[in-house]
Design an enzyme around this catalytic site. Structure first.
Site, PDB file in Angstrom:
ATOM      1  CG  HIS A 153      -2.055  -0.839   1.248  1.00  0.00           C
ATOM      2  ND1 HIS A 153      -1.965  -2.217   1.296  1.00  0.00           N
ATOM      3  CD2 HIS A 153      -3.388  -0.552   1.221  1.00  0.00           C
ATOM      4  CE1 HIS A 153      -3.191  -2.730   1.300  1.00  0.00           C
ATOM      5  NE2 HIS A 153      -4.064  -1.752   1.248  1.00  0.00           N
ATOM      6  CG  ASN A 183       4.221  -4.246   2.888  1.00  0.00           C
ATOM      7  OD1 ASN A 183       3.841  -3.091   3.052  1.00  0.00           O
ATOM      8  ND2 ASN A 183       3.383  -5.245   2.680  1.00  0.00           N
TER       9      ASN A 183
END
Length: 283
Positions: A153, A183
Site C-alpha cells: 500500500h 512492508n
C-alpha cells in the site's frame, strides 16, 4: 531508466499549478477482474461501484482537497512517457503511471479525527486491479503471484476512515511491489509513526508516498510492473509548515531518521511542495 533523468523530469512537472482539466468519462468498459483474490470474490461491477461517478473520471476534480491548498498536480506537465492518469478515491489521490503500472505519487490529507475514525477498521484484504485503468496500462493480480513481493500500500489501509475507503485502498493502483520484510516491519513502523504524529498535530497533515526507480530496477509479471529500488514518504504539516521525509531502500532494512525537505529534494529531485511555505522539519 536513469533516476536523475526521471526524477528531474518529474520534479519539474509536479507543480501545484491548478486542477487538471477533466478528461471525461472513461472511454473503455471495465474488464472482468480475474485470477485469485485470496479467499474472496470481486466482480468488475463490484470494483467500479466502489467509486462515485466523479471518481470514475480521470481527473483530480473529485479529490482536490487531498492536496495542500487544494492545488493538485497538473497532468499536462508530467512526462508523457509516464502515460499519467489522475485517479481519485475517498481518502487519497493517485498520480498513476500506465508505464510503470504503479502510482508515481499518492497523496493523503490526514487529521487527528480521520486517524481516530480509522482506528480498528476491519481490513477487507480484497486486492483488485483498478477497473478505471485500461488493461494495457494496469497491474493484474497474477503479476504479483509468485513474485516474492508484497502488494505494498502507498496510502495505508490503516488510514482509511470508512469501509468504502478501506476497500478502495486495496486497488492495485495504490500498490507497488514491495519487499515483504520491508512492508511488514520497517515500512509499517513508518506508517504508524506518521499516524502518531497526525494525532498530535493541530490541523491538516498532507502525506506524499511513492516509489523511486533507480538504474537496474526490475519488473514482475506479464504486465512488467516496475519494482521500486527505494520508497519515500513525505510529510507536510500545514499549520506548523514543517516538512520531512523518509527515504528507504525497498529491501530488508532498519528504519532511518527522516530527512528535511531540502535533503529530500536533493536525494530525489522531486519538488512536491513547490510554492508552499516550509519553516522546518521534525528536528
Amino acid at each position: 531508466m536513469n533516476l536523475r533523468r526521471f526524477a528531474v523530469g518529474l520534479s519539474a512537472l509536479l507543480l501545484f499549478s491548478g486542477v487538471a482539466d477533466a478528461r471525461g468519462l472513461l472511454s473503455f468498459i471495465a474488464q472482468p477482474i480475474e485470477h485469485e483474490l485470496y479467499g474472496s470474490s470481486f466482480s468488475s461491477g463490484d470494483a467500479l461501484a466502489l467509486y462515485s461517478k466523479q471518481q470514475q473520471q480521470q481527473t483530480f476534480d473529485a479529490c482536490a482537497g487531498s492536496f495542500p491548498a487544494a492545488r493538485p498536480f497538473d497532468l499536462s506537465k508530467v512526462q508523457g512517457s509516464m502515460r499519467p492518469l489522475a485517479l481519485c478515491s475517498d481518502s487519497f489521490a493517485v498520480l498513476y503511471s500506465q508505464t510503470t503500472k504503479t502510482p508515481l505519487v499518492v497523496v493523503e490529507r490526514l487529521t487527528a479525527s480521520t486517524i481516530k475514525s480509522a482506528k480498528g477498521g476491519e481490513r477487507t484484504n480484497v486486492f483488485f486491479p483498478d477497473p478505471r485503468i485500461p488493461k494495457s496500462g494496469r497491474a493484474e493480480l497474477i503479476d504479483y503471484k509468485g513474485s516474492s513481493f508484497d502488494r505494498g500500500h502507498q496510502a495505508p489501509a490503516g488510514d482509511a476512515a470508512s469501509p468504502n475507503a478501506m476497500a478502495q485502498s486495496f486497488s492495485l493502483s495504490n500498490m507497488v511491489p514491495q519487499d515483504a520484510s520491508n512492508n511488514r516491519t520497517t515500512w509499517s513502523k513508518v506508517e504508524a509513526d506518521v499516524r502518531k504524529f497526525v494525532l498530535r498535530a493541530d490541523g491538516d497533515v498532507f502525506v506524499f508516498t511513492g516509489p523511486i526507480f533507480d538504474d537496474g530496477h526490475r519488473t514482475i509479471g506479464a504486465s512488467r510492473v516496475w519494482v521500486p529500488t527505494r520508497l519515500f514518504k513525505l510529510v507536510y504539516d500545514e499549520k506548523s509548515q514543517r516538512a520531512w521525509a523518509y527515504i528507504l531502500p525497498n529491501a530488508e532494512t532498519r528504519i532511518e531518521r527522516p530527512v528535511d525537505y531540502a535533503a529530500f529534494v536533493k536525494q530525489t529531485g522531486l519538488h512536491l511542495l513547490s510554492n508552499l511555505p516550509i519553516s522546518g522539519s521534525t528536528r
